[in-house]
Design a protein around this motif. Structure first.
Motif, PDB file in Angstrom:
ATOM      1  N   VAL A  34      70.581 -89.115 -11.726  1.00  0.00           N
ATOM      2  CA  VAL A  34      71.662 -89.935 -11.171  1.00  0.00           C
ATOM      3  C   VAL A  34      71.122 -91.318 -10.861  1.00  0.00           C
ATOM      4  O   VAL A  34      70.045 -91.448 -10.262  1.00  0.00           O
ATOM      5  N   GLU A  35      71.885 -92.339 -11.268  1.00  0.00           N
ATOM      6  CA  GLU A  35      71.483 -93.696 -10.928  1.00  0.00           C
ATOM      7  C   GLU A  35      72.722 -94.521 -10.574  1.00  0.00           C
ATOM      8  O   GLU A  35      73.656 -94.623 -11.375  1.00  0.00           O
ATOM      9  N   LEU A  36      72.718 -95.075  -9.384  1.00  0.00           N
ATOM     10  CA  LEU A  36      73.732 -96.035  -8.956  1.00  0.00           C
ATOM     11  C   LEU A  36      73.034 -97.379  -8.865  1.00  0.00           C
ATOM     12  O   LEU A  36      71.959 -97.470  -8.263  1.00  0.00           O
ATOM     13  N   ALA A  37      73.609 -98.393  -9.478  1.00  0.00           N
ATOM     14  CA  ALA A  37      72.998 -99.727  -9.476  1.00  0.00           C
ATOM     15  C   ALA A  37      74.017-100.761  -9.023  1.00  0.00           C
ATOM     16  O   ALA A  37      75.051-100.958  -9.666  1.00  0.00           O
ATOM     17  N   GLY A  38      73.729-101.394  -7.889  1.00  0.00           N
ATOM     18  CA  GLY A  38      74.601-102.449  -7.365  1.00  0.00           C
ATOM     19  C   GLY A  38      76.016-101.982  -7.096  1.00  0.00           C
ATOM     20  O   GLY A  38      76.970-102.758  -7.226  1.00  0.00           O
ATOM     21  N   VAL A  39      76.171-100.724  -6.684  1.00  0.00           N
ATOM     22  CA  VAL A  39      77.505-100.144  -6.519  1.00  0.00           C
ATOM     23  C   VAL A  39      78.190-100.667  -5.257  1.00  0.00           C
ATOM     24  O   VAL A  39      77.614-100.692  -4.175  1.00  0.00           O
ATOM     25  N   GLU A  40      79.429-101.058  -5.455  1.00  0.00           N
ATOM     26  CA  GLU A  40      80.298-101.457  -4.349  1.00  0.00           C
ATOM     27  C   GLU A  40      81.608-100.704  -4.489  1.00  0.00           C
ATOM     28  O   GLU A  40      82.052-100.413  -5.598  1.00  0.00           O
ATOM     29  N   LYS A  41      82.191-100.386  -3.351  1.00  0.00           N
ATOM     30  CA  LYS A  41      83.509 -99.735  -3.351  1.00  0.00           C
ATOM     31  C   LYS A  41      84.305-100.321  -2.207  1.00  0.00           C
ATOM     32  O   LYS A  41      83.878-100.316  -1.046  1.00  0.00           O
ATOM     33  N   THR A  42      85.477-100.834  -2.556  1.00  0.00           N
ATOM     34  CA  THR A  42      86.378-101.409  -1.566  1.00  0.00           C
ATOM     35  C   THR A  42      87.723-100.722  -1.700  1.00  0.00           C
ATOM     36  O   THR A  42      88.248-100.575  -2.810  1.00  0.00           O
ATOM     37  N   LEU A  58      70.667 -96.360  -5.952  1.00  0.00           N
ATOM     38  CA  LEU A  58      70.193 -95.006  -5.685  1.00  0.00           C
ATOM     39  C   LEU A  58      69.710 -94.393  -6.988  1.00  0.00           C
ATOM     40  O   LEU A  58      70.392 -94.482  -8.010  1.00  0.00           O
ATOM     41  N   THR A  59      68.536 -93.773  -6.948  1.00  0.00           N
ATOM     42  CA  THR A  59      68.016 -93.072  -8.109  1.00  0.00           C
ATOM     43  C   THR A  59      67.610 -91.678  -7.657  1.00  0.00           C
ATOM     44  O   THR A  59      66.868 -91.523  -6.684  1.00  0.00           O
ATOM     45  N   ILE A  60      68.106 -90.664  -8.377  1.00  0.00           N
ATOM     46  CA  ILE A  60      67.769 -89.270  -8.085  1.00  0.00           C
ATOM     47  C   ILE A  60      67.204 -88.669  -9.359  1.00  0.00           C
ATOM     48  O   ILE A  60      67.855 -88.688 -10.404  1.00  0.00           O
ATOM     49  N   GLY A  61      66.003 -88.131  -9.261  1.00  0.00           N
ATOM     50  CA  GLY A  61      65.366 -87.502 -10.411  1.00  0.00           C
ATOM     51  C   GLY A  61      65.816 -86.059 -10.565  1.00  0.00           C
ATOM     52  O   GLY A  61      66.242 -85.416  -9.604  1.00  0.00           O
ATOM     53  N   ALA A  62      65.721 -85.552 -11.786  1.00  0.00           N
ATOM     54  CA  ALA A  62      66.063 -84.149 -12.048  1.00  0.00           C
ATOM     55  C   ALA A  62      65.177 -83.258 -11.176  1.00  0.00           C
ATOM     56  O   ALA A  62      63.977 -83.490 -11.057  1.00  0.00           O
ATOM     57  N   GLY A  63      65.781 -82.288 -10.543  1.00  0.00           N
ATOM     58  CA  GLY A  63      65.048 -81.353  -9.709  1.00  0.00           C
ATOM     59  C   GLY A  63      64.817 -81.814  -8.286  1.00  0.00           C
ATOM     60  O   GLY A  63      64.336 -81.050  -7.461  1.00  0.00           O
ATOM     61  N   GLU A  64      65.152 -83.056  -7.982  1.00  0.00           N
ATOM     62  CA  GLU A  64      64.983 -83.549  -6.617  1.00  0.00           C
ATOM     63  C   GLU A  64      66.017 -82.930  -5.702  1.00  0.00           C
ATOM     64  O   GLU A  64      67.156 -82.702  -6.103  1.00  0.00           O
ATOM     65  N   ILE A  83      79.507 -90.198  -7.830  1.00  0.00           N
ATOM     66  CA  ILE A  83      78.568 -89.451  -8.666  1.00  0.00           C
ATOM     67  C   ILE A  83      79.302 -88.347  -9.433  1.00  0.00           C
ATOM     68  O   ILE A  83      78.983 -88.060 -10.586  1.00  0.00           O
ATOM     69  N   ALA A  84      80.306 -87.755  -8.808  1.00  0.00           N
ATOM     70  CA  ALA A  84      81.064 -86.663  -9.442  1.00  0.00           C
ATOM     71  C   ALA A  84      82.163 -87.175 -10.370  1.00  0.00           C
ATOM     72  O   ALA A  84      82.827 -86.384 -11.035  1.00  0.00           O
ATOM     73  N   GLY A  85      82.365 -88.489 -10.413  1.00  0.00           N
ATOM     74  CA  GLY A  85      83.407 -89.033 -11.279  1.00  0.00           C
ATOM     75  C   GLY A  85      84.805 -88.852 -10.730  1.00  0.00           C
ATOM     76  O   GLY A  85      85.787 -88.996 -11.453  1.00  0.00           O
ATOM     77  N   ILE A  86      84.927 -88.547  -9.451  1.00  0.00           N
ATOM     78  CA  ILE A  86      86.236 -88.392  -8.814  1.00  0.00           C
ATOM     79  C   ILE A  86      86.817 -89.767  -8.489  1.00  0.00           C
ATOM     80  O   ILE A  86      88.022 -89.962  -8.492  1.00  0.00           O
ATOM     81  N   ASP A  87      85.936 -90.722  -8.205  1.00  0.00           N
ATOM     82  CA  ASP A  87      86.355 -92.084  -7.872  1.00  0.00           C
ATOM     83  C   ASP A  87      85.545 -93.052  -8.733  1.00  0.00           C
ATOM     84  O   ASP A  87      84.555 -92.671  -9.353  1.00  0.00           O
ATOM     85  N   ARG A  88      85.981 -94.292  -8.783  1.00  0.00           N
ATOM     86  CA  ARG A  88      85.294 -95.318  -9.579  1.00  0.00           C
ATOM     87  C   ARG A  88      84.823 -96.435  -8.656  1.00  0.00           C
ATOM     88  O   ARG A  88      85.505 -96.771  -7.687  1.00  0.00           O
ATOM     89  N   PRO A  89      83.678 -97.038  -8.992  1.00  0.00           N
ATOM     90  CA  PRO A  89      83.211 -98.142  -8.151  1.00  0.00           C
ATOM     91  C   PRO A  89      84.042 -99.410  -8.386  1.00  0.00           C
ATOM     92  O   PRO A  89      84.602 -99.599  -9.462  1.00  0.00           O
ATOM     93  N   GLY A  92      79.392-102.521 -10.008  1.00  0.00           N
ATOM     94  CA  GLY A  92      78.157-101.785 -10.218  1.00  0.00           C
ATOM     95  C   GLY A  92      78.321-100.694 -11.264  1.00  0.00           C
ATOM     96  O   GLY A  92      79.388-100.545 -11.867  1.00  0.00           O
ATOM     97  N   THR A  93      77.241 -99.949 -11.486  1.00  0.00           N
ATOM     98  CA  THR A  93      77.244 -98.906 -12.508  1.00  0.00           C
ATOM     99  C   THR A  93      76.865 -97.557 -11.925  1.00  0.00           C
ATOM    100  O   THR A  93      76.065 -97.472 -10.989  1.00  0.00           O
ATOM    101  N   VAL A  94      77.454 -96.501 -12.509  1.00  0.00           N
ATOM    102  CA  VAL A  94      77.141 -95.116 -12.133  1.00  0.00           C
ATOM    103  C   VAL A  94      76.756 -94.387 -13.413  1.00  0.00           C
ATOM    104  O   VAL A  94      77.561 -94.267 -14.337  1.00  0.00           O
ATOM    105  N   THR A  95      75.517 -93.913 -13.453  1.00  0.00           N
ATOM    106  CA  THR A  95      74.998 -93.208 -14.620  1.00  0.00           C
ATOM    107  C   THR A  95      74.553 -91.821 -14.193  1.00  0.00           C
ATOM    108  O   THR A  95      73.806 -91.688 -13.220  1.00  0.00           O
TER     109      THR A  95
END
Length: 182
Positions: A34-42, A58-64, A83-89, A92-95
């Motif tokens: 999981v990687e969030l880069a420069g994410v903003e939500k208003t 935010l960066t989360i590695g596999a198995g963390e 992260i679950a794709g329920i909402d959109r930023p 920024g980017t969500v990968t």
């Protein structure tokens, strides 16, 4: 690979879901899950604008193992929903697992969620009019995984894995549902 009940090739032509026990490679520092880069939500409601997230990286590695903690209103649910794709930023980017989900169409995102994401809600989101078996089979029905008989068999197997196989035809509400769902 051993055959797992309910993992038959679906009629939709899509491959079956991967076995969650072997779906991801072994944890390691180079595998970003999981990687969030420069994410903003208003959030905007009429003339009121409420910033929920500002510049989150935010960066989360596999198995963390990760815990999202903070006071009420700090953005925990917002981060989880992004992260679950329920909402959109808003920016920024969500990968997730190498896929940019913030740029997916609604249809592609819904398909991705159905194939990839599993969420355990604080409140179990079970339908009290359905049996335990029907509640467990419901996501399989929505995903059109196999035939009705194979979905019921898979749901029964899953209930058995958590010690509820003998209660699959029960309907539970309120606290009884809470006990059954633990």
């Amino acid at each position: 690979m051993p055959r797992i009940p309910g993992r038959a090739r679906p009629r939709t032509g899509r491959p079956p879901l991967p076995d969650p026990r072997t779906a991801l490679p072994a944890p390691g520092p180079s595998r970003v899950l999981v990687e969030l880069a420069g994410v903003e939500k208003t959030y905007v409601s009429g003339a009121v604008t409420t910033p929920a997230l500002r510049g989150v990286d935010l960066t989360i590695g596999a198995g963390e193992m990760v815990a999202v903690v903070g006071p009420s209103g700090s953005g925990k649910s917002t981060v989880t929903n992004l992260i679950a794709g329920i909402d959109r930023p808003t920016a920024g980017t969500v990968t997730v697992a190498g896929r940019r989900i913030d740029t997916m169409s609604e249809e592609a995102l819904a398909r991705w969620r159905g194939d990839t994401v599993g969420i355990v809600f604080q409140f179990f989101q079970l339908l009290p009019t359905l049996t335990a078996l029907e509640n467990v089979a419901l996501p399989l029905d929505f995903a059109r995984r196999g035939g009705a008989r194979s979905r019921r068999r898979r749901a029964r197997d899953l209930l058995g894995l958590v010690g509820l196989g003998d209660r699959s035809e029960e309907r539970r509400v309120g606290k009884e549902c809470d006990l059954m769902c633990r």
